[in-house]
Structure formats: structure tokens, C-alpha cells
Design an enzyme around this catalytic site. Structure first.
Site, PDB file in Angstrom:
ATOM      1  CB  SER A  44      10.630   2.436  -0.287  1.00 30.79           C
ATOM      2  OG  SER A  44      11.870   2.060  -0.708  1.00 30.79           O
ATOM      3  CG  HIS A  67       8.104  -0.603   2.121  1.00 27.89           C
ATOM      4  ND1 HIS A  67       8.728  -1.795   2.068  1.00 27.89           N
ATOM      5  CD2 HIS A  67       9.115   0.471   1.526  1.00 27.89           C
ATOM      6  CE1 HIS A  67       9.983  -1.616   1.723  1.00 27.89           C
ATOM      7  NE2 HIS A  67      10.127  -0.372   1.492  1.00 27.89           N
TER       8      HIS A  67
END
Length: 264
Positions: free
Chosen positions: A192, A238
Site C-alpha cells: 500500500s 498510506h
């Protein structure tokens, strides 16, 4: 005696031009670049006449590498080669996670990242980006789908080396986000951080090119909110990957502006 190859050789009929690469073959055709005789085997068709093998090879070595608009080396062959490599590597590691688990070995315990491991095992900051949750195959599928979508846009624009560097630095940036914002014992895995780095890079590149940034801005916003609303998602990775990707892309665009200024 000179080390140069002879252009002519003796024959029973007198001095006859022969191919420098094949002295036993008379040739009355000459290379348009160097003027030496060239036999049919060594002839290469050119825009005007023919060139010899040596001149063709010399010209190919001197030809400058093609560059993308952002200064990266233009890909030859598949424009998504690195993207496919990364997808294949993640899929292969995921399959390996299941195979070694049957033998009682956990790749998650060996290569996943937690902030407390930064000093003792810093390589985990990168290796964790190629591992995925075994309890949720959707984790891998979503990341690889996003990697495919953004890789096909960014890799041709950046070139293979710069695209790979962008992804790997974004994975590391995601781990730095976890280091700064998570509990020291928080164990994280997944690509991610690298994927969000591609989000940030595309935002910067589209702004640099004067294109609409609304779609990518909405996508970034939705994914960040999604990470805060649902448990078990490392929103810290993230954010870290997003900021790192944006910074790397900003560096690429700044370098491209400098090169354009020098050309003008």
C-alpha cells in the site's frame, strides 16, 4: 605494418577490391559512409545505398538514448515491464507465504515490519512491502490492481528505472510513516505504501503537465478516509507513501524544468 584492415587484395586478375571482413570475396559495392568495399553478407540497406556492418554498429553506439518528456530513458519493448515484474514478485511471494507455512515457517514473522525492528532489522522496511495478509486475498488483489492501473500510466512517462525507484522509495516512505505515527509493536505488511506513492506521483505529474487533478485528488481523499474508518488498515503507511511519492515526482519535474530551461 598498420593495424587497419586491408581494403584491397591481390587476385589472379590484378588488384581487386575485397571486403575487409572477408578478404577472399571480391566486392565492387562500397559503403556509403566509409567508402570501403562491402560483400553481400556485410551489406546493410540504408536510406541511400548500403552501409557496412562496422558503420552500422558504430552509428548505433553513438545514437543518443531516447528520453521521455520527464527525462527518463524511454522503454524499449513492453512499456509496463517493471510493473509486471512488481506484480509478479508480489504474487510469487504471496504463494510462497502459503507454501512455507505448510512447513511451519512464517514469512510474516521473518520479513514484516514493526517500528521496534528499525534499528536491528532495517531491511524489513522494504521487504514488508512485498508481503500481504494471508487472511484476506483481497488485500493482495486490490494492491496489484492499483499497481497495474497506475503503472501503465506512470512507467511509460517516467521510464523503467525512475518508476522502479519511485515505487521502492514509496514503500520505504510508508514504513517511515509507520515508524513515526504507529505503536512500536504494530506489525504491518503490504504494498500500500508503494501504491499510495504512485497516487502522490500522479497528482504531481498531472499538475506539472497542466492536466486536471480532480479525479486523482478524489481517489486519494476517498482512500485516506477509508483507511481511517476501517480497523486493520495502516493509514500511517498510506500517508508516508503518498508524501514520499509526491516528493520523488516533484524532484523529477524540477529536473525536467531545469533541462528544458537549458535547452531554451
Amino acid at each position: 605494418m598498420s593495424g587497419e584492415r586491408p581494403q584491397y587484395g591481390a587476385s589472379t586478375g590484378g588488384e581487386v577490391p575485397v571486403c575487409p571482413r572477408h578478404p577472399d570475396r571480391p566486392s565492387y559495392v562500397t559503403c556509403q559512409r566509409c567508402g570501403r568495399p562491402v560483400c553481400p553478407e556485410c551489406q546493410r540497406t540504408a536510406a541511400v545505398g548500403v552501409h557496412c556492418v562496422d558503420c552500422v554498429q558504430q552509428a548505433s553506439r553513438r545514437r543518443p538514448a531516447l528520453r521521455t518528456g520527464l527525462g527518463g530513458r524511454a522503454p524499449r519493448g513492453s512499456p509496463m515491464l517493471v510493473t509486471w515484474w512488481l506484480i509478479g514478485a508480489n504474487a510469487a511471494v504471496y504463494a510462497l507465504q502459503w507454501l512455507v507455512q505448510a512447513a511451519g515457517v512464517s514469512l510474516l514473522q521473518m520479513f514484516a515490519y514493526a517500528p521496534m525492528m528499525t534499528t536491528s532489522e532495517p531491511w524489513r522496511m522494504l521487504t514488508s512491502g512485498f508481503l500481504h495478509s494471508m487472511s484476506s486475498p483481497l488485500h493482495l488483489l486490490l494492491n496489484m490492481y492499483m499497481l497495474y492501473l497506475f503503472g501503465r500510466m506512470l512507467e511509460p512517462a517516467l521510464g523503467r528505472t525512475r518508476f522502479l525507484l519511485l515505487f521502492l522509495l514509496s514503500v520505504l516512505g510508508g514504513s517511515v510513516g509507520v515508524l513515526l505515527l504507529s505503536h512500536p509493536l504494530s506489525l504491518v505488511v503490504g504494498a500500500s505504501g508503494g501504491v499510495f506513492g504512485l497516487f502522490g506521483a500522479l497528482f504531481v505529474l498531472q499538475r506539472h503537465l497542466g492536466q486536471s487533478i480532480t479525479p486523482i485528488a478524489v481517489l486519494i481523499g476517498v482512500n485516506i478516509v477509508f483507511g481511517f474508518l476501517f480497523p486493520g488498515i495502516a493509514w500511517q503507511a498510506h500517508l508516508g507513501g503518498l508524501l514520499t511519492g509526491a516528493l520523488v515526482a516533484f524532484g523529477y519535474t524540477a529536473a525536467a524544468r531545469r533541462r528544458a530551461g537549458r535547452r531554451r
